[in-house]
Design an enzyme around this catalytic site. Structure first.
Site, short mmCIF file in Angstrom:
data_model
loop_
_atom_site.label_atom_id
_atom_site.label_comp_id
_atom_site.label_asym_id
_atom_site.label_seq_id
_atom_site.Cartn_x
_atom_site.Cartn_y
_atom_site.Cartn_z
CE1 TYR A 111 33.76 9.16 -2.44
CE2 TYR A 111 33.93 8.36 -4.65
CZ TYR A 111 33.31 8.26 -3.40
OH TYR A 111 32.74 7.17 -3.02
CE LYS A 140 36.56 7.19 -1.61
NZ LYS A 140 35.56 5.94 -1.65
CD GLU A 169 33.73 -2.34 -3.77
OE1 GLU A 169 34.75 -2.04 -2.97
OE2 GLU A 169 33.72 -1.91 -5.05
CG LEU A 219 37.75 2.08 -3.23
CD1 LEU A 219 38.26 2.94 -4.29
CD2 LEU A 219 36.82 2.76 -2.21
#
Length: 283
Positions: free
Chosen positions: A34, A149, A181, A206
């Site tokens: 996505y 992702k 993250e 990411l």
């Protein structure tokens, strides 16, 4: 906005009427990827970077894009116009598709499912801009290909739930003693020397589009940048901390695990980077 519009496999229709088959592999296996792209002043922000990352994620798991990048951007702009979005987001989800019986091994030649829709959100009015936000540290529970992702977001959901239960707005995920993250953001600090520090890109996190834009702005305006891992202890001793993401741009972090960072107020570098990012997005 009274009615929201979806684009599903080539058709515009009311979001409430958009349907995906039960046997779609995105539903059964989280076999999909996505993207979330911000909309500011009715225009897409960092669109090229998001589309490039979509192509990278889809390629990594072998799902062909049924529409090319230019076609996707055109659909996104049409959705913005139809739903009269001034500030908000475009959500895009691509799955391997499929209407066969459930099986781990996908059939060759499946038609992918591609869905897009808008979300109105005034992220410029976020109270955390002035008050700062709280984060908690949380064990890194996700798979090792976080650079893709993926729609498989259970680890992030669990971290967000833990943060909310602790009265915080985000979780910083920790692996082998270092922050990877945030659950839905990239994490940054400003160390005692005034250097902007964030973890270097790898499969562990990411590759944030907003992260990349902010680092470029920091270098352009004379803020030193170091891409390396840091610990929660180092973040607590930092001059400033912040997150970056498409849905929040740049937001100050003023508390970690209930402990105050510096004087507990958003710092000047965080404020400046947010201002620069918004100005660049509008330009």
């Amino acid at each position: 906005m009274t009615q929201r519009t979806a684009w599903l496999n080539g058709e515009y229709l009311p979001l409430a009427e958009a349907k995906v088959p039960v046997l779609d592999r995105g539903f059964l296996f989280a076999d999909g990827v996505y993207e979330v792209t911000a909309v500011l002043d009715g225009r897409l922000v960092d669109s090229a970077a998001h589309l490039a990352r979509l192509e990278r994620s889809a390629g990594a798991i072998g799902i062909p894009l049924p529409v090319d990048a230019a076609g996707i951007a055109a659909v996104e702009r049409e959705l913005i116009a139809r739903d009269s979005i001034t500030r908000g987001l475009i959500y895009l989800q691509l799955t391997r598709g499929g209407t066969d019986d459930r099986d781990f091994l996908p059939r060759a030649g499946m038609r992918p499912t591609l869905l897009m829709f808008t979300q109105a959100r005034d992220f410029l009015a976020n109270p955390a801009v002035e008050a700062g936000m709280s984060v908690i540290s949380w064990p890194e529970l996700r798979w090792t290909r976080r650079d893709i992702k993926s729609v498989a977001l259970l680890g992030q959901v669990m971290a967000k739930q833990a943060a909310a239960a602790a009265g915080a707005q985000e979780a910083w995920l920790v692996e082998d003693g270092f922050v990877t993250e945030g659950a839905s953001s990239n994490a940054m600090i400003v160390d005692e020397a005034g250097t902007l520090v964030t973890r270097s890109l790898s499969n562990a996190l990411l590759h944030g589009c907003t992260r990349a834009a902010v680092l470029a702005l920091a270098a352009q305006y004379g803020v030193p940048v170091a891409e390396r891992a840091f610990t929660i202890a180092e973040a607590l001793a930092a001059r400033e901390a912040m997150i970056t993401s498409a849905s929040s741009f740049v937001l100050p972090v003023t508390r970690i695990d209930g402990q105050v960072i510096a004087d507990g107020r958003p710092g000047p570098i965080t404020r400046r980077l947010r201002e620069l990012y918004i100005a660049a997005a509008r330009a």
